[in-house]
Scaffold this motif. Structure first.
Motif, short mmCIF file in Angstrom:
data_model
loop_
_atom_site.label_atom_id
_atom_site.label_comp_id
_atom_site.label_asym_id
_atom_site.label_seq_id
_atom_site.Cartn_x
_atom_site.Cartn_y
_atom_site.Cartn_z
N THR A 56 0.87 -1.17 0.00
CA THR A 56 0.00 0.00 0.00
C THR A 56 0.91 1.22 0.00
N SER A 57 0.39 2.31 -0.46
CA SER A 57 1.18 3.53 -0.55
C SER A 57 1.81 3.85 0.80
N GLY A 58 3.07 4.20 0.78
CA GLY A 58 3.77 4.54 2.01
C GLY A 58 4.55 3.38 2.60
N LYS A 59 4.42 2.19 2.01
CA LYS A 59 5.13 1.01 2.50
C LYS A 59 6.05 0.48 1.42
N SER A 60 6.89 -0.46 1.78
CA SER A 60 7.78 -1.08 0.81
C SER A 60 6.96 -1.78 -0.27
N TYR A 61 7.45 -1.71 -1.50
CA TYR A 61 6.80 -2.41 -2.61
C TYR A 61 7.43 -3.79 -2.83
N ALA A 62 8.65 -3.94 -2.38
CA ALA A 62 9.34 -5.22 -2.47
C ALA A 62 10.22 -5.37 -1.24
N VAL A 63 10.38 -6.61 -0.79
CA VAL A 63 11.24 -6.90 0.35
C VAL A 63 12.17 -8.05 -0.01
N GLY A 64 13.32 -8.06 0.63
CA GLY A 64 14.28 -9.13 0.42
C GLY A 64 14.76 -9.67 1.74
N VAL A 65 15.25 -10.91 1.70
CA VAL A 65 15.74 -11.53 2.92
C VAL A 65 16.91 -12.46 2.59
N LEU A 66 17.90 -12.48 3.49
CA LEU A 66 19.06 -13.35 3.36
C LEU A 66 19.67 -13.53 4.74
N THR A 67 19.98 -14.76 5.09
CA THR A 67 20.67 -15.03 6.34
C THR A 67 22.16 -15.03 6.05
N ILE A 68 22.89 -14.21 6.80
CA ILE A 68 24.34 -14.11 6.60
C ILE A 68 25.06 -14.45 7.91
N GLN A 69 26.30 -14.87 7.76
CA GLN A 69 27.13 -15.20 8.91
C GLN A 69 27.90 -13.96 9.33
N GLU A 70 27.69 -13.50 10.54
CA GLU A 70 28.44 -12.37 11.09
C GLU A 70 29.11 -12.84 12.36
N GLU A 71 30.42 -12.85 12.33
CA GLU A 71 31.23 -13.34 13.44
C GLU A 71 30.79 -14.76 13.78
N ASP A 72 30.25 -14.99 14.96
CA ASP A 72 29.90 -16.36 15.37
C ASP A 72 28.40 -16.63 15.32
N GLU A 84 24.46 -16.32 13.03
CA GLU A 84 23.72 -16.05 11.80
C GLU A 84 22.76 -14.89 12.04
N VAL A 85 22.72 -13.97 11.08
CA VAL A 85 21.88 -12.79 11.18
C VAL A 85 20.99 -12.74 9.94
N VAL A 86 19.69 -12.53 10.17
CA VAL A 86 18.78 -12.40 9.04
C VAL A 86 18.79 -10.94 8.60
N LYS A 87 19.24 -10.73 7.39
CA LYS A 87 19.28 -9.38 6.81
C LYS A 87 18.05 -9.24 5.93
N SER A 88 17.42 -8.08 6.03
CA SER A 88 16.26 -7.85 5.17
C SER A 88 16.33 -6.46 4.57
N TRP A 89 15.67 -6.30 3.44
CA TRP A 89 15.63 -5.02 2.73
C TRP A 89 14.19 -4.68 2.40
N GLY A 90 13.92 -3.41 2.34
CA GLY A 90 12.63 -2.93 1.84
C GLY A 90 12.89 -1.92 0.73
N PHE A 91 12.15 -2.03 -0.34
CA PHE A 91 12.32 -1.14 -1.49
C PHE A 91 10.98 -0.47 -1.79
N GLY A 92 10.98 0.85 -1.69
CA GLY A 92 9.75 1.60 -1.97
C GLY A 92 9.72 2.09 -3.40
N LEU A 93 8.56 2.55 -3.80
CA LEU A 93 8.38 3.15 -5.12
C LEU A 93 8.55 4.65 -5.01
N TYR A 94 9.14 5.27 -6.01
CA TYR A 94 9.33 6.70 -6.03
C TYR A 94 7.98 7.40 -5.90
N ASN A 95 7.88 8.31 -4.94
CA ASN A 95 6.65 9.06 -4.64
C ASN A 95 5.44 8.16 -4.39
#
Length: 179
Positions: free
Chosen positions: A126-142, A144-155
């Motif tokens: 919906t307007s004002g929220k991410s239009y796409a999200v991503g997820v990846l578990t990465i190893q940081e030090e000892d 696992e950390v779940v990294k996520s992204w949100g991508f919004g639409l211009y305006n």
């Protein structure tokens, strides 16, 4: 004569203000992805993008195994496949994958990574929220950390130009992960 000088001054001022105001509202120029070639698996219809170095392979959920997707840089799951993507049997795949998963037209990765949560209209874009999200578990030090992204639409405007710009940002994110 005074009237014509005053009129010319008014017209000049009006034109100057018009030009000044139009200069303050430039149309955005979206940057295309110009990085390395990427090979991306897509569950659903592959998106139409302008980047020629992006190769999409359409795959089914049955083909989504750790071994079968290991040759890809990422997986994109399109809007029409989000309900099925949220089925609990896929959550571990998303969280244990060595490549990122992106969910188009979803505002959160929660219905895909938490087994007890199902995708429904409350998770749609919906307007004002991410239009796409991503997820990846990465190893940081000892750990696992779940990294996520949100991508919004211009305006917050959903149109072809803004969606293509969003994909370009996703491609840039994928490339950064593979450096």
């Amino acid at each position: 004569m005074k009237r014509s000088k005053g009129m010319r001054c008014f017209v000049f001022t009006f034109i100057f203000l018009l030009l000044a105001l139009s200069a303050c509202n430039p149309k955005p120029e979206f940057k295309l992805y110009d990085g390395k070639p990427l090979r991306i698996a897509v569950v659903g219809e592959p998106p139409e993008v302008e980047e020629e170095q992006i190769k999409f392979d359409q795959v089914s959920f049955d083909e989504l195994t750790s071994e079968s997707i290991s040759s890809y840089n990422a997986v994109i799951i399109t809007e029409e496949k989000l309900v099925e993507a949220s089925e609990s049997q896929y959550a571990d795949l998303y969280l244990q994958s060595t490549i990122p998963f992106f969910f188009i037209s979803a505002n959160s990765p929660i219905p895909f990574t938490v087994k007890e949560v199902e995708y429904d209209s409350s998770w749609e874009w919906t307007s004002g929220k991410s239009y796409a999200v991503g997820v990846l578990t990465i190893q940081e030090e000892d750990e696992e950390v779940v990294k996520s992204w949100g991508f919004g639409l211009y305006n917050n405007e959903k149109n072809d130009k803004h969606i293509k710009a969003l994909y370009a940002r996703i491609f840039m994110t994928i490339e950064e992960l593979h450096l």
